[in-house]
Design a protein around this motif. Structure first.
Motif, PDB file in Angstrom:
ATOM      1  N   SER A 223       0.870  -1.175   0.000  1.00  0.00           N
ATOM      2  CA  SER A 223       0.000   0.000   0.000  1.00  0.00           C
ATOM      3  C   SER A 223       0.904   1.221   0.000  1.00  0.00           C
ATOM      4  CB  SER A 223      -0.913   0.000   1.231  1.00  0.00           C
ATOM      5  OG  SER A 223      -1.705   1.170   1.270  1.00  0.00           O
ATOM      6  N   GLU A 224       0.983   1.929  -1.136  1.00  0.00           N
ATOM      7  CA  GLU A 224       1.968   2.999  -1.289  1.00  0.00           C
ATOM      8  C   GLU A 224       1.404   4.210  -2.013  1.00  0.00           C
ATOM      9  OE1 GLU A 224       6.150   0.520  -1.488  1.00  0.00           O
ATOM     10  OE2 GLU A 224       5.193   1.107  -3.366  1.00  0.00           O
ATOM     11  N   ARG A 225       1.974   5.370  -1.703  1.00  0.00           N
ATOM     12  CA  ARG A 225       1.629   6.615  -2.385  1.00  0.00           C
ATOM     13  C   ARG A 225       2.283   6.665  -3.758  1.00  0.00           C
ATOM     14  NH1 ARG A 225       0.848  10.936   1.316  1.00  0.00           N
ATOM     15  NH2 ARG A 225       0.565  12.277  -0.517  1.00  0.00           N
ATOM     16  N   LEU A 226       1.724   7.524  -4.628  1.00  0.00           N
ATOM     17  CA  LEU A 226       2.311   7.760  -5.941  1.00  0.00           C
ATOM     18  C   LEU A 226       3.394   8.827  -5.853  1.00  0.00           C
ATOM     19  CD1 LEU A 226      -0.644   7.755  -8.490  1.00  0.00           C
ATOM     20  CD2 LEU A 226       0.520   5.845  -7.389  1.00  0.00           C
ATOM     21  N   VAL A 227       4.426   8.665  -6.696  1.00  0.00           N
ATOM     22  CA  VAL A 227       5.500   9.650  -6.759  1.00  0.00           C
ATOM     23  C   VAL A 227       5.743  10.035  -8.215  1.00  0.00           C
ATOM     24  CG1 VAL A 227       6.608   8.694  -4.703  1.00  0.00           C
ATOM     25  CG2 VAL A 227       7.378   7.965  -6.970  1.00  0.00           C
ATOM     26  N   ALA A 228       6.272  11.238  -8.388  1.00  0.00           N
ATOM     27  CA  ALA A 228       6.770  11.676  -9.695  1.00  0.00           C
ATOM     28  C   ALA A 228       8.285  11.500  -9.682  1.00  0.00           C
ATOM     29  CB  ALA A 228       6.402  13.131  -9.937  1.00  0.00           C
ATOM     30  N   ALA A 229       8.811  10.804 -10.662  1.00  0.00           N
ATOM     31  CA  ALA A 229      10.246  10.532 -10.727  1.00  0.00           C
ATOM     32  C   ALA A 229      10.837  11.190 -11.963  1.00  0.00           C
ATOM     33  CB  ALA A 229      10.502   9.025 -10.754  1.00  0.00           C
ATOM     34  N   VAL A 230      11.891  11.992 -11.761  1.00  0.00           N
ATOM     35  CA  VAL A 230      12.497  12.742 -12.865  1.00  0.00           C
ATOM     36  C   VAL A 230      14.017  12.668 -12.761  1.00  0.00           C
ATOM     37  CG1 VAL A 230      10.565  14.337 -13.160  1.00  0.00           C
ATOM     38  CG2 VAL A 230      12.373  14.871 -11.518  1.00  0.00           C
ATOM     39  N   PRO A 231      14.713  12.768 -13.888  1.00  0.00           N
ATOM     40  CA  PRO A 231      16.188  12.764 -13.845  1.00  0.00           C
ATOM     41  C   PRO A 231      16.725  14.122 -13.398  1.00  0.00           C
ATOM     42  CG  PRO A 231      15.416  12.984 -16.102  1.00  0.00           C
ATOM     43  CD  PRO A 231      14.189  12.779 -15.266  1.00  0.00           C
ATOM     44  N   ALA A 232      18.001  14.149 -13.065  1.00  0.00           N
ATOM     45  CA  ALA A 232      18.648  15.408 -12.664  1.00  0.00           C
ATOM     46  C   ALA A 232      18.496  16.436 -13.777  1.00  0.00           C
ATOM     47  CB  ALA A 232      20.125  15.160 -12.374  1.00  0.00           C
ATOM     48  N   GLY A 233      18.255  17.684 -13.390  1.00  0.00           N
ATOM     49  CA  GLY A 233      18.105  18.749 -14.373  1.00  0.00           C
ATOM     50  C   GLY A 233      16.674  19.040 -14.748  1.00  0.00           C
ATOM     51  N   HIS A 234      15.747  18.149 -14.428  1.00  0.00           N
ATOM     52  CA  HIS A 234      14.343  18.406 -14.712  1.00  0.00           C
ATOM     53  C   HIS A 234      13.812  19.452 -13.724  1.00  0.00           C
ATOM     54  CE1 HIS A 234      10.023  17.777 -15.181  1.00  0.00           C
ATOM     55  NE2 HIS A 234      10.302  17.149 -16.323  1.00  0.00           N
ATOM     56  N   PRO A 235      12.942  20.358 -14.167  1.00  0.00           N
ATOM     57  CA  PRO A 235      12.422  21.397 -13.255  1.00  0.00           C
ATOM     58  C   PRO A 235      11.778  20.854 -11.987  1.00  0.00           C
ATOM     59  CG  PRO A 235      11.885  21.941 -15.531  1.00  0.00           C
ATOM     60  CD  PRO A 235      12.494  20.568 -15.559  1.00  0.00           C
ATOM     61  N   LEU A 236      11.136  19.692 -12.060  1.00  0.00           N
ATOM     62  CA  LEU A 236      10.495  19.147 -10.865  1.00  0.00           C
ATOM     63  C   LEU A 236      11.507  18.630  -9.846  1.00  0.00           C
ATOM     64  CD1 LEU A 236       7.381  17.178 -12.225  1.00  0.00           C
ATOM     65  CD2 LEU A 236       7.467  19.475 -11.237  1.00  0.00           C
ATOM     66  N   ALA A 237      12.721  18.346 -10.296  1.00  0.00           N
ATOM     67  CA  ALA A 237      13.740  17.823  -9.382  1.00  0.00           C
ATOM     68  C   ALA A 237      14.137  18.847  -8.332  1.00  0.00           C
ATOM     69  CB  ALA A 237      14.969  17.365 -10.168  1.00  0.00           C
ATOM     70  N   THR A 238      13.956  20.115  -8.620  1.00  0.00           N
ATOM     71  CA  THR A 238      14.360  21.165  -7.678  1.00  0.00           C
ATOM     72  C   THR A 238      13.231  21.575  -6.735  1.00  0.00           C
ATOM     73  OG1 THR A 238      13.747  22.922  -9.236  1.00  0.00           O
ATOM     74  CG2 THR A 238      16.009  22.065  -9.364  1.00  0.00           C
ATOM     75  N   ARG A 239      12.034  21.068  -6.963  1.00  0.00           N
ATOM     76  CA  ARG A 239      10.890  21.447  -6.128  1.00  0.00           C
ATOM     77  C   ARG A 239      10.839  20.571  -4.887  1.00  0.00           C
ATOM     78  NH1 ARG A 239       7.071  24.618  -9.182  1.00  0.00           N
ATOM     79  NH2 ARG A 239       5.637  24.301  -7.447  1.00  0.00           N
ATOM     80  N   ARG A 240      10.516  21.162  -3.765  1.00  0.00           N
ATOM     81  CA  ARG A 240      10.380  20.386  -2.537  1.00  0.00           C
ATOM     82  C   ARG A 240       9.011  19.736  -2.444  1.00  0.00           C
ATOM     83  NH1 ARG A 240      12.547  23.676   2.556  1.00  0.00           N
ATOM     84  NH2 ARG A 240      12.337  21.576   3.413  1.00  0.00           N
ATOM     85  N   ARG A 241       8.019  20.350  -3.083  1.00  0.00           N
ATOM     86  CA  ARG A 241       6.659  19.814  -3.101  1.00  0.00           C
ATOM     87  C   ARG A 241       6.203  19.682  -4.541  1.00  0.00           C
ATOM     88  NH1 ARG A 241       2.890  22.739  -1.857  1.00  0.00           N
ATOM     89  NH2 ARG A 241       1.454  21.261  -0.848  1.00  0.00           N
ATOM     90  N   VAL A 242       5.517  18.578  -4.840  1.00  0.00           N
ATOM     91  CA  VAL A 242       4.946  18.385  -6.172  1.00  0.00           C
ATOM     92  C   VAL A 242       3.479  18.041  -6.018  1.00  0.00           C
ATOM     93  CG1 VAL A 242       4.935  16.910  -8.226  1.00  0.00           C
ATOM     94  CG2 VAL A 242       7.108  17.645  -7.247  1.00  0.00           C
ATOM     95  N   THR A 243       2.630  18.774  -6.725  1.00  0.00           N
ATOM     96  CA  THR A 243       1.195  18.512  -6.731  1.00  0.00           C
ATOM     97  C   THR A 243       0.779  18.018  -8.108  1.00  0.00           C
ATOM     98  OG1 THR A 243       0.590  20.731  -7.461  1.00  0.00           O
ATOM     99  CG2 THR A 243       0.875  20.391  -5.073  1.00  0.00           C
ATOM    100  N   LEU A 244      -0.476  17.618  -8.210  1.00  0.00           N
ATOM    101  CA  LEU A 244      -0.983  17.162  -9.507  1.00  0.00           C
ATOM    102  C   LEU A 244      -0.879  18.256 -10.570  1.00  0.00           C
ATOM    103  CD1 LEU A 244      -4.197  15.012  -8.935  1.00  0.00           C
ATOM    104  CD2 LEU A 244      -2.092  14.321 -10.073  1.00  0.00           C
TER     105      LEU A 244
END
Length: 292
Positions: free
Chosen positions: A163-184
């Motif tokens: 039973s696990e939460r969903l995550v967004a996974a991105v490589p280094a350099g992607h804009p989401l990699a620098t965010r501390r919080r990610v929403t839908l």
């Protein structure tokens, strides 16, 4: 009239397709067709309407289906009854596994069960979770490893394994990699690679987006986590995975929990019937494998 003809008849009736029925009973499509034709000649009536793309039962076929199922169940019960009094478990079990999911404990359980009860034939079927759940409900699948969103399927017994939460996974350099919080809303600004419909993970994502009237651009779909990771690593899309899936690629990705998707994705074993001694034994092996 032979039992195998009744088995093929029931398979075609439930699959509504000769090709899928042939795959299910592990013979050629022509073999299934020939046996059905022979059964129809013996009964003096056509059992299927073959005029459309989807095979449907005729009136005679509908009348015969319940009796064919009963005959197969009675034949199986004979072997089980003899097996129980002789302490020998025989028969056949069909185990379903959601596409793209390989849990070693399930394979360990099947191997241990086979060593203990070599008289039981095991078939392993890969399919979408939705179809596997339908198979368990109708009795064509004895035990299935399926994905679900938040809750296991109604009306079936279940053992939740993950039973696990969903995550967004991105490589280094992607804009989401620098965010501390990610929403839908952050996520859907980018193309997404995800598992296909019919999987628990995808159901969680689709339901969360629909609840917020969001339309994600799911440009790529793959059944295996390795494929999803490989596509995302090449910058084609943001991978949507579960915690444990993403952890396998921690050297390649930054993973961020999607904060407003609180519903967990589940992996569970589901079953309906434990009257079979073989099924009870297989469940015992599964419980040991997944809890050890």
């Amino acid at each position: 009239m032979e039992l195998r003809q009744l088995e093929y008849f029931v398979a075609v009736a439930e699959e509504r397709n000769f090709t899928r029925a042939a795959e299910r009973v592990h013979i050629s499509q022509s073999g299934v067709s020939a046996q059905i034709r022979q059964l129809e000649r013996e009964l003096g009536a056509e059992l299927f309407d073959r005029s459309a793309r989807t095979v449907t039962l005729t009136v005679a076929g509908k009348a015969a289906l319940a009796h064919a199922r009963a005959a197969l169940a009675a034949a199986g019960a004979v072997g089980q009854a003899v097996g129980e009094v002789t302490d020998l478990i025989r028969g056949h079990l069909t185990v379903g596994m959601v596409i793209g999911c390989t849990l070693a404990p399930l394979f360990d359980a099947l191997a241990a069960f086979h060593r203990a009860h070599p008289g039981v034939e095991i078939s392993l079927l890969e399919d979408s979770s939705d179809r596997l759940v339908d198979g368990v409900r109708t009795g064509t699948v004895d035990l299935a490893l399926v994905g679900a969103a938040a809750d296991t399927p109604d009306g079936l017994d279940a053992l939740t394994l993950v039973s696990e939460r969903l995550v967004a996974a991105v490589p280094a350099g992607h804009p989401l990699a620098t965010r501390r919080r990610v929403t839908l809303r952050d996520l859907i600004a980018y193309p997404i690679v995800c598992m296909p419909p019919g999987t628990g993970l995808r159901t969680v994502l689709d339901q969360a987006c629909a609840a917020r009237s969001l339309r994600p651009a799911i440009t790529l779909q793959a059944s295996a986590a390795d494929a999803i990771a490989g596509l995302a690593a090449r910058g084609l899309a943001v991978a949507v995975l579960t915690d444990s899936m993403a952890a396998q690629y921690s050297d390649r990705f930054t993973a961020r929990t999607i904060e407003d998707v609180e519903t967990p994705a589940l992996l569970a074993l589901v079953w309906k019937n434990t009257r079979s001694p073989g099924m009870r034994e297989l469940l015992a092996h599964c419980r040991r494998a997944f809890t050890s």
